[in-house]
Write an enzyme that holds these catalytic residues in place. Structure first.
Site, PDB file in Angstrom:
ATOM      1  N   LEU A   5       0.857  -1.176   0.000  1.00 41.75           N
ATOM      2  CA  LEU A   5       0.000   0.000   0.000  1.00 41.75           C
ATOM      3  C   LEU A   5       0.896   1.229   0.000  1.00 41.75           C
ATOM      4  CD1 LEU A   5      -2.864   1.144   0.109  1.00 41.75           C
ATOM      5  CD2 LEU A   5      -2.719   1.071   2.599  1.00 41.75           C
ATOM      6  N   HIS A   6       0.940   1.928  -1.116  1.00 47.34           N
ATOM      7  CA  HIS A   6       1.908   3.013  -1.302  1.00 47.34           C
ATOM      8  C   HIS A   6       1.285   4.103  -2.155  1.00 47.34           C
ATOM      9  CE1 HIS A   6       5.794   4.944  -2.245  1.00 47.34           C
ATOM     10  NE2 HIS A   6       5.382   4.981  -3.504  1.00 47.34           N
TER      11      HIS A   6
END
Length: 228
Positions: free
Chosen positions: A26-27
């Site tokens: 998750l970025h």
């Protein structure tokens, strides 16, 4: 974050695995750019309005097919709807990119297939030679060209040709939309059913956790390249 920044030139972007995320995590990426993105200026056609006034539209006259989410009684209504759609794509192994713009009021969801075409050898050598990996910023219209030749030859036509390879076909896009709309509708059904059950039975006898958020659906111009 986009709401708190309070600046229409601050955008957040997300690339899923298979849509040019570096690794599967998750970025988010974010930066200011004080001109509108081409995708933000593309016309849209409303597809549906949800019960909580979230509006889902389709991009028009843009090389990449995608959905636009806006409205809702609260920010949470909008975010839950987009989350349901993204989870649906993830569970169906469909790569996608997300652009959050207009201080969090508009969210673009863009299923894509460029990496898949690349793996299958279906992308032309000419496009591969550009070394441009079309992730969220490139799809939105802000391309970093890695070779002088490509910069000198930059044009609306060349940008459109590259991004058109990213897009799902019209038929596939309709299929994906059906999956998304079903997931959003089922999200609300699950919450409504849980609420009804809790009204009929003692709370202590229920321990239901719903994975999705909500929603029932009600039927319901532009240049591309800026060189700097």
């Amino acid at each position: 974050m986009a709401v708190e920044a309070g600046n229409p030139y601050f955008r957040l972007g997300y690339n899923s695995f298979g849509a040019f995320a570096t690794i599967n995590h998750l970025h988010f990426q974010a930066y200011y750019l004080d001109v509108p993105f081409p995708i933000e200026k593309a016309p849209t056609k409303k597809l549906t309005t949800l019960k909580d006034e979230v509006i889902i539209s389709e991009l028009l006259n843009y090389p990449v097919r995608g959905l636009v989410f806006e409205g809702g009684y609260t920010l949470q209504d909008l975010s839950y709807t987009v989350s349901d759609a993204c989870i649906c794509l993830q569970e169906n192994n469909i790569p996608y990119n997300v652009l959050i713009s207009d201080c969090g009021k508009r969210i673009f969801l863009l299923p894509q297939c460029y990496a898949e075409k690349q793996a299958l050898g279906e992308v032309s050598p000419e496009l591969l030679e550009t070394q441009v990996n079309p992730a969220v910023w490139e799809i939105s219209g802000h391309m970093v060209l890695k070779m002088r030749k490509n910069y000198d030859e930059a044009s609306d036509e060349n940008a459109w040709r590259l991004l058109a390879e990213v897009s799902l076909s019209d038929e596939r896009f309709r299929e994906v939309n059906e999956l998304i709309f079903e997931a959003i509708a089922n999200g609300e059904d699950s919450i409504e059913n849980t609420a009804n059950s809790m009204l009929k039975e003692p709370v202590e006898e229920k321990n239901t956790v719903t994975k999705s958020s909500h929603h029932t659906m009600v039927a319901g111009n532009q240049e591309c390249v800026v060189q700097q």
